[in-house]
Every structure is written in structure tokens, then in C-alpha cells.
Motif scaffolding. Structure first.
Motif, PDB file in Angstrom:
ATOM      1  N   ALA A  18      39.744  46.821  49.122  1.00  0.00           N
ATOM      2  CA  ALA A  18      40.722  46.270  48.184  1.00  0.00           C
ATOM      3  C   ALA A  18      41.545  47.385  47.537  1.00  0.00           C
ATOM      4  CB  ALA A  18      40.010  45.440  47.112  1.00  0.00           C
ATOM      5  N   PHE A  19      40.892  48.498  47.205  1.00  0.00           N
ATOM      6  CA  PHE A  19      41.599  49.631  46.598  1.00  0.00           C
ATOM      7  C   PHE A  19      42.618  50.219  47.569  1.00  0.00           C
ATOM      8  CE2 PHE A  19      41.929  54.208  45.756  1.00  0.00           C
ATOM      9  CZ  PHE A  19      42.451  54.161  44.476  1.00  0.00           C
ATOM     10  N   LYS A  20      42.208  50.428  48.813  1.00  0.00           N
ATOM     11  CA  LYS A  20      43.122  50.993  49.810  1.00  0.00           C
ATOM     12  C   LYS A  20      44.318  50.077  50.052  1.00  0.00           C
ATOM     13  CE  LYS A  20      39.713  53.880  52.084  1.00  0.00           C
ATOM     14  NZ  LYS A  20      38.858  54.076  53.253  1.00  0.00           N
ATOM     15  N   ALA A  21      44.078  48.781  50.089  1.00  0.00           N
ATOM     16  CA  ALA A  21      45.181  47.826  50.268  1.00  0.00           C
ATOM     17  C   ALA A  21      46.126  47.882  49.076  1.00  0.00           C
ATOM     18  CB  ALA A  21      44.626  46.413  50.452  1.00  0.00           C
ATOM     19  N   LEU A  22      45.580  47.979  47.890  1.00  0.00           N
ATOM     20  CA  LEU A  22      46.405  48.051  46.686  1.00  0.00           C
ATOM     21  C   LEU A  22      47.224  49.337  46.662  1.00  0.00           C
ATOM     22  CD1 LEU A  22      47.242  46.831  43.984  1.00  0.00           C
ATOM     23  CD2 LEU A  22      45.224  47.913  42.964  1.00  0.00           C
ATOM     24  N   MET A  23      46.661  50.428  47.135  1.00  0.00           N
ATOM     25  CA  MET A  23      47.401  51.692  47.159  1.00  0.00           C
ATOM     26  C   MET A  23      48.593  51.620  48.117  1.00  0.00           C
ATOM     27  SD  MET A  23      46.192  53.740  44.922  1.00  0.00           S
ATOM     28  CE  MET A  23      46.137  52.237  43.951  1.00  0.00           C
ATOM     29  N   ARG A  24      48.464  50.822  49.171  1.00  0.00           N
ATOM     30  CA  ARG A  24      49.583  50.659  50.106  1.00  0.00           C
ATOM     31  C   ARG A  24      50.696  49.803  49.497  1.00  0.00           C
ATOM     32  NH1 ARG A  24      45.248  50.294  53.715  1.00  0.00           N
ATOM     33  NH2 ARG A  24      45.312  48.023  53.718  1.00  0.00           N
ATOM     34  N   GLU A  25      50.299  48.852  48.642  1.00  0.00           N
ATOM     35  CA  GLU A  25      51.266  47.948  47.998  1.00  0.00           C
ATOM     36  C   GLU A  25      50.921  47.825  46.512  1.00  0.00           C
ATOM     37  OE1 GLU A  25      52.258  44.234  50.000  1.00  0.00           O
ATOM     38  OE2 GLU A  25      51.013  44.918  51.683  1.00  0.00           O
ATOM     39  N   PRO A  26      51.187  48.856  45.730  1.00  0.00           N
ATOM     40  CA  PRO A  26      50.762  48.865  44.323  1.00  0.00           C
ATOM     41  C   PRO A  26      51.393  47.777  43.446  1.00  0.00           C
ATOM     42  CG  PRO A  26      52.075  50.809  44.839  1.00  0.00           C
ATOM     43  CD  PRO A  26      51.853  50.085  46.114  1.00  0.00           C
ATOM     44  N   ASN A  27      52.484  47.204  43.868  1.00  0.00           N
ATOM     45  CA  ASN A  27      53.134  46.168  43.068  1.00  0.00           C
ATOM     46  C   ASN A  27      52.674  44.752  43.407  1.00  0.00           C
ATOM     47  OD1 ASN A  27      54.671  48.029  41.601  1.00  0.00           O
ATOM     48  ND2 ASN A  27      56.210  48.102  43.219  1.00  0.00           N
ATOM     49  N   SER A  28      51.763  44.626  44.347  1.00  0.00           N
ATOM     50  CA  SER A  28      51.293  43.305  44.780  1.00  0.00           C
ATOM     51  C   SER A  28      50.323  42.714  43.749  1.00  0.00           C
ATOM     52  CB  SER A  28      50.589  43.423  46.131  1.00  0.00           C
ATOM     53  OG  SER A  28      49.935  42.217  46.444  1.00  0.00           O
ATOM     54  N   LEU A  29      50.703  41.584  43.218  1.00  0.00           N
ATOM     55  CA  LEU A  29      49.837  40.912  42.247  1.00  0.00           C
ATOM     56  C   LEU A  29      48.552  40.411  42.884  1.00  0.00           C
ATOM     57  CD1 LEU A  29      52.459  38.910  40.157  1.00  0.00           C
ATOM     58  CD2 LEU A  29      51.319  41.053  39.559  1.00  0.00           C
ATOM     59  N   SER A  30      48.657  39.878  44.093  1.00  0.00           N
ATOM     60  CA  SER A  30      47.460  39.341  44.748  1.00  0.00           C
ATOM     61  C   SER A  30      46.481  40.460  45.114  1.00  0.00           C
ATOM     62  CB  SER A  30      47.824  38.512  45.974  1.00  0.00           C
ATOM     63  OG  SER A  30      48.430  39.320  46.956  1.00  0.00           O
ATOM     64  N   LEU A  31      46.980  41.600  45.569  1.00  0.00           N
ATOM     65  CA  LEU A  31      46.096  42.717  45.900  1.00  0.00           C
ATOM     66  C   LEU A  31      45.474  43.309  44.637  1.00  0.00           C
ATOM     67  CD1 LEU A  31      48.083  44.531  48.742  1.00  0.00           C
ATOM     68  CD2 LEU A  31      46.081  43.030  48.954  1.00  0.00           C
ATOM     69  N   ASN A  32      46.249  43.321  43.566  1.00  0.00           N
ATOM     70  CA  ASN A  32      45.715  43.782  42.289  1.00  0.00           C
ATOM     71  C   ASN A  32      44.589  42.864  41.831  1.00  0.00           C
ATOM     72  OD1 ASN A  32      45.294  44.876  39.742  1.00  0.00           O
ATOM     73  ND2 ASN A  32      47.465  45.184  39.378  1.00  0.00           N
ATOM     74  N   GLN A  33      44.775  41.574  41.981  1.00  0.00           N
ATOM     75  CA  GLN A  33      43.747  40.596  41.616  1.00  0.00           C
ATOM     76  C   GLN A  33      42.495  40.761  42.473  1.00  0.00           C
ATOM     77  OE1 GLN A  33      43.794  38.510  39.033  1.00  0.00           O
ATOM     78  NE2 GLN A  33      41.782  37.694  39.540  1.00  0.00           N
ATOM     79  N   GLN A  34      42.687  40.949  43.771  1.00  0.00           N
ATOM     80  CA  GLN A  34      41.552  41.139  44.670  1.00  0.00           C
ATOM     81  C   GLN A  34      40.755  42.387  44.284  1.00  0.00           C
ATOM     82  OE1 GLN A  34      43.007  41.226  48.683  1.00  0.00           O
ATOM     83  NE2 GLN A  34      43.675  39.093  48.635  1.00  0.00           N
ATOM     84  N   TYR A  35      41.459  43.456  43.947  1.00  0.00           N
ATOM     85  CA  TYR A  35      40.788  44.688  43.551  1.00  0.00           C
ATOM     86  C   TYR A  35      40.021  44.493  42.245  1.00  0.00           C
ATOM     87  CZ  TYR A  35      40.080  49.494  42.016  1.00  0.00           C
ATOM     88  OH  TYR A  35      39.523  50.652  41.553  1.00  0.00           O
ATOM     89  N   GLU A  36      40.637  43.841  41.280  1.00  0.00           N
ATOM     90  CA  GLU A  36      39.959  43.586  40.008  1.00  0.00           C
ATOM     91  C   GLU A  36      38.706  42.735  40.213  1.00  0.00           C
ATOM     92  OE1 GLU A  36      40.487  44.950  37.007  1.00  0.00           O
ATOM     93  OE2 GLU A  36      42.039  46.139  37.984  1.00  0.00           O
ATOM     94  N   GLU A  37      38.808  41.720  41.060  1.00  0.00           N
ATOM     95  CA  GLU A  37      37.647  40.865  41.346  1.00  0.00           C
ATOM     96  C   GLU A  37      36.538  41.651  42.040  1.00  0.00           C
ATOM     97  OE1 GLU A  37      39.208  37.525  43.494  1.00  0.00           O
ATOM     98  OE2 GLU A  37      40.214  36.722  41.720  1.00  0.00           O
ATOM     99  N   ALA A  38      36.909  42.531  42.952  1.00  0.00           N
ATOM    100  CA  ALA A  38      35.916  43.358  43.644  1.00  0.00           C
ATOM    101  C   ALA A  38      35.228  44.303  42.659  1.00  0.00           C
ATOM    102  CB  ALA A  38      36.578  44.142  44.773  1.00  0.00           C
TER     103      ALA A  38
END
Length: 63
Positions: A18-38
Motif C-alpha cells: 500500500a505504501f509503495k502504491a501511494l508513493m507512485r500516486e501520492p494524490n490518490s485518495l483511495s490509495l491513501n485510504q488503503q495505506y491508512e487502513e493497512a
């Protein structure tokens, strides 16, 4: 304990992915949510493990 270790490894893996995905797209709300949940799942599990170990230590001291 093997099940605990396996579960911990899986949570770490999910958090890392989840962190690596968020780093690729730091502005993505859904990826940010996934990382926070993880992170929450990992934090909750490690807190539970700490409490379990603490309880076991206390039980052994009272014997």
C-alpha cells in the motif's frame, strides 16, 4: 506462534504494498485510504501481541 508470525508478515506485506502504491500516486485518495487502513490493521495487531505478551509475563510472575 507460527500463525502469529505468518499473520504479522502478511500485515507487513500489505502495508508495504500500500505504501509503495501511494508513493507512485501520492494524490490518490483511495490509495491513501488503503495505506491508512493497512497501518491501522498492523498497529492494532502489534498492540494486541504486546498486550498478550505482557499478560503472559504477569501470569508467570504470579506463579
Amino acid at each position: 506462534m507460527d500463525d502469529s508470525n505468518q499473520h504479522l508478515k502478511e500485515l507487513l506485506k500489505q502495508t508495504d504494498i500500500a505504501f509503495k502504491a501511494l508513493m507512485r500516486e501520492p494524490n490518490s485518495l483511495s490509495l491513501n485510504q488503503q495505506y491508512e487502513e493497512a497501518k491501522i490493521a498492523l498497529d492494532t495487531y502489534t498492540s494486541s501481541l504486546k498486550q498478550t505478551l505482557s499478560d503472559k509475563c504477569l501470569q508467570q510472575r504470579h506463579r
